[in-house]
Design an enzyme around this catalytic site. Structure first.
Site, PDB file in Angstrom:
ATOM      1  N   GLY A 177       0.659  -1.262  -0.014  1.00 20.38           N
ATOM      2  CA  GLY A 177      -0.031  -0.093   0.249  1.00 20.38           C
ATOM      3  C   GLY A 177       0.865   1.284  -0.132  1.00 20.38           C
TER       4      GLY A 177
ATOM      5  CG  ASN B  61      -2.111   2.588  -7.729  1.00 21.74           C
ATOM      6  OD1 ASN B  61      -3.119   2.038  -7.450  1.00 21.74           O
ATOM      7  ND2 ASN B  61      -1.124   2.043  -8.404  1.00 21.74           N
TER       8      ASN B  61
ATOM      9  CB  ALA C 207      -5.608  -0.937  -7.323  1.00 20.10           C
TER      10      ALA C 207
ATOM     11  CG  ASN D 231       6.135   3.638 -13.687  1.00 22.91           C
ATOM     12  OD1 ASN D 231       5.216   2.908 -13.218  1.00 22.91           O
ATOM     13  ND2 ASN D 231       5.201   4.438 -14.204  1.00 22.91           N
TER      14      ASN D 231
ATOM     15  CG  HIS E 167       7.784   2.467  -3.276  1.00 24.23           C
ATOM     16  ND1 HIS E 167       6.733   3.343  -3.042  1.00 24.23           N
ATOM     17  CD2 HIS E 167       6.903   1.567  -4.205  1.00 24.23           C
ATOM     18  CE1 HIS E 167       5.831   3.323  -3.915  1.00 24.23           C
ATOM     19  NE2 HIS E 167       6.003   2.246  -4.681  1.00 24.23           N
ATOM     20  NE  ARG E 168       7.929   2.167  -9.224  1.00 20.12           N
ATOM     21  CZ  ARG E 168       7.399   1.681 -10.503  1.00 20.12           C
ATOM     22  NH1 ARG E 168       6.151   1.967 -10.677  1.00 20.12           N
ATOM     23  NH2 ARG E 168       8.129   0.940 -11.300  1.00 20.12           N
TER      24      ARG E 168
ATOM     25  CD  GLU F  83       6.303   8.815 -11.285  1.00 20.44           C
ATOM     26  OE1 GLU F  83       5.848   7.499 -11.442  1.00 20.44           O
ATOM     27  OE2 GLU F  83       6.885   9.202 -10.722  1.00 20.44           O
TER      28      GLU F  83
ATOM     29  NE  ARG G 111       1.961   8.618  -8.373  1.00 20.19           N
ATOM     30  CZ  ARG G 111       2.085   7.476  -8.306  1.00 20.19           C
ATOM     31  NH1 ARG G 111       2.854   6.566  -8.754  1.00 20.19           N
ATOM     32  NH2 ARG G 111       1.262   6.839  -7.055  1.00 20.19           N
TER      33      ARG G 111
ATOM     34  CG  HIS H 250       1.391   6.839 -13.846  1.00 19.83           C
ATOM     35  ND1 HIS H 250       1.975   5.589 -13.254  1.00 19.83           N
ATOM     36  CD2 HIS H 250       2.565   7.691 -13.496  1.00 19.83           C
ATOM     37  CE1 HIS H 250       3.007   5.713 -12.462  1.00 19.83           C
ATOM     38  NE2 HIS H 250       3.347   6.973 -12.546  1.00 19.83           N
TER      39      HIS H 250
ATOM     40  CB  CYS I 170       1.458  -1.315 -15.110  1.00 22.43           C
ATOM     41  SG  CYS I 170       0.479   0.229 -14.639  1.00 22.43           S
TER      42      CYS I 170
END
Length: 448
Positions: A20, A25, A27, A110, A137-138, A174, A214, A250, A371
């Site tokens: 999460g 986002n 979902a 991405n 985290h990305r 991104e 983003r 996105h 994605c």
């Protein structure tokens, strides 16, 4: 010379989990803390790759990242052996451990922005790794992403690689999730379409109020300059801030393009008519006939588009000139979306077929078919220069399926991330994977 659009799909990593972590986002956040199934996730992705290969498309594989990222945790002050670093992070800062275990690199849309040689000033295919600095985290992905891409596309005669843009908010990038290319033929000069959510320096552009935008205009412009794109070959457009605030983090959640066609929601962009006219004019100057399909809001609401990922689909050109739309199972489960798609097929337009794939493990974490793939347009000579180990074949599919079944767990919860054995499992698997894909040493544990 024949040209191809090759889809390089991200191979889901062994630490696939529902942390999460991605604010904005829907979902990702709604499924936070549920148990994931890394094995099933990877096998679902491989099945999609094989299906496209079997349909005659050139299909590639992009390797996952090393996780947990112990080096990132060390840079944040956790010391000791690898096991001690993980143990201490779990005890003192579990959210940081969860972030360092993210398998989000599976969504390789991405990973980078790619410009084909037909568009660039020096006639090479250009890659710029995305900094992804909006989410911690990305943001830690791009060094390994750059090494993996460099190992896949190593021939400097044909390929040029650029480092990620400065990791600051003004240049939030991104990657291909906000980039589409239109062309008459993949080997001919086209028009590259950059979509941004906000401008860092120009207050005339409105910004969303709830969720972050983003991609910045300035990042998109910088990538276009790095790739040597001409003014005649680019169009910059702004996302509608109102749809970003509804979970469209996105552009590829609300629009998809391929060839001469843009398939998009009515509310996807600001200044839509002006943007479409610019795309039409610039593609016409390059011999193309731009078309668009606008999905009306009264048939498919933005909420339905976000929940079904209708637009996070793959739009693929077939040899007969028709197009195939690859959608997730969630589209069939949504009555309004499915009714729209049946009407679209009945209308007899450029999209002639819809194929449905079960990608539940990815979808629950906020990523659909689009994605999972990075599109790279290549001519025959360039394709021959790609590392052959990453091009999908029946033998490679069988090898990777066996590799997943050997190394991946079938259940992963947040508490499992604190197990030092998971790191050893991941490194063992990735060391074997680099040999399968003929990548050489691309991971920190292989280099240091």
């Amino acid at each position: 010379m024949k040209s191809f659009e090759v889809n390089f799909d991200g191979l889901v990593g062994p630490t696939h989990n529902y942390g999460g972590l991605s604010f904005g986002n829907v979902a990702s956040q709604s499924n936070s803390q549920q148990a994931s199934n890394p094995r099933e996730a990877a096998l679902q992705g491989l099945e999609k790759m094989k299906a496209l290969m079997d349909m005659g498309f050139v299909q590639g594989v992009l390797a996952p990242q090393e996780r947990p990222d112990v080096a990132a945790l060390r840079s944040l002050g956790f010391a000791g052996t690898d096991a001690q670093v993980i143990e201490r992070a779990a005890k003192e800062a579990m959210p940081l451990l969860v972030a360092s275990c993210s398998a989000s690199s599976m969504w390789v849309a991405n990973a980078a922005t790619v410009s084909p040689s037909a568009d660039t000033a020096d006639g090479r295919v250009h890659f710029t790794a995305a900094n992804l600095n909006c989410k911690y985290h990305r943001s830690i992905e791009h060094p390994t992403t750059s090494r993996v891409l460099g190992a896949m596309f190593a021939d400097q005669q044909h390929f040029a690689h650029h480092a990620a843009l400065p990791a600051v908010a003004q240049f939030g990038d991104e990657g291909a999730a906000n980039h589409t290319r239109f062309c008459r033929d993949y080997g001919e000069a086209g028009v590259e379409f950059f979509v941004f959510g906000r401008s860092a320096f120009d207050s005339r552009y409105p910004a969303p109020q709830k969720y972050p935008a983003r991609q910045t205009l300035e990042a998109s412009q910088a990538v276009a300059r790095l790739h040597g794109l001409s003014e005649e070959g680019v169009v910059f457009a702004q996302q509608n801030p109102a749809v970003i605030d509804q979970g469209v983090f996105h552009n590829d959640v609300i629009a998809v393009g391929n060839g001469e066609l843009l398939f998009h929601h009515q509310d996807a962009f600001l200044n839509t008519e002006q943007m479409l006219a610019e795309l039409h004019g610039k593609l016409a100057a390059r011999g193309g006939n731009f078309q668009s399909i606008s999905v009306p809001r009264d048939q498919v609401a933005v909420e339905d588009a976000v929940r079904s990922y209708l637009f996070n689909s793959q739009l693929l050109s077939r040899a007969d000139g028709s197009m195939l739309l690859i959608v997730p199972e969630e589209c069939r489960a949504n009555p309004r979306v499915w009714q729209y798609l049946q009407g679209l097929l009945a209308a007899g337009g450029p999209i002639r077929e819809v194929k449905v794939f079960d990608l539940k493990q990815s979808m629950q974490n906020g990523g659909g078919p689009a994605c999972l793939r990075l599109r790279v347009a290549l001519n025959e000579t360039e394709l021959a220069a790609v590392n052959p180990g990453v091009i999908m074949t029946p033998a490679l599919y069988d090898t990777l399926t066996a590799w997943v079944n050997k190394h991946y767990r079938d259940a992963l919860r947040e508490s499992d991330l604190a197990d030092p054995q998971l790191l050893l499992e991941c490194r063992t698997a990735l060391d074997e994977l680099t040999q399968i894909l003929k990548l050489g040493a691309v991971y920190p544990f292989q280099i240091n």
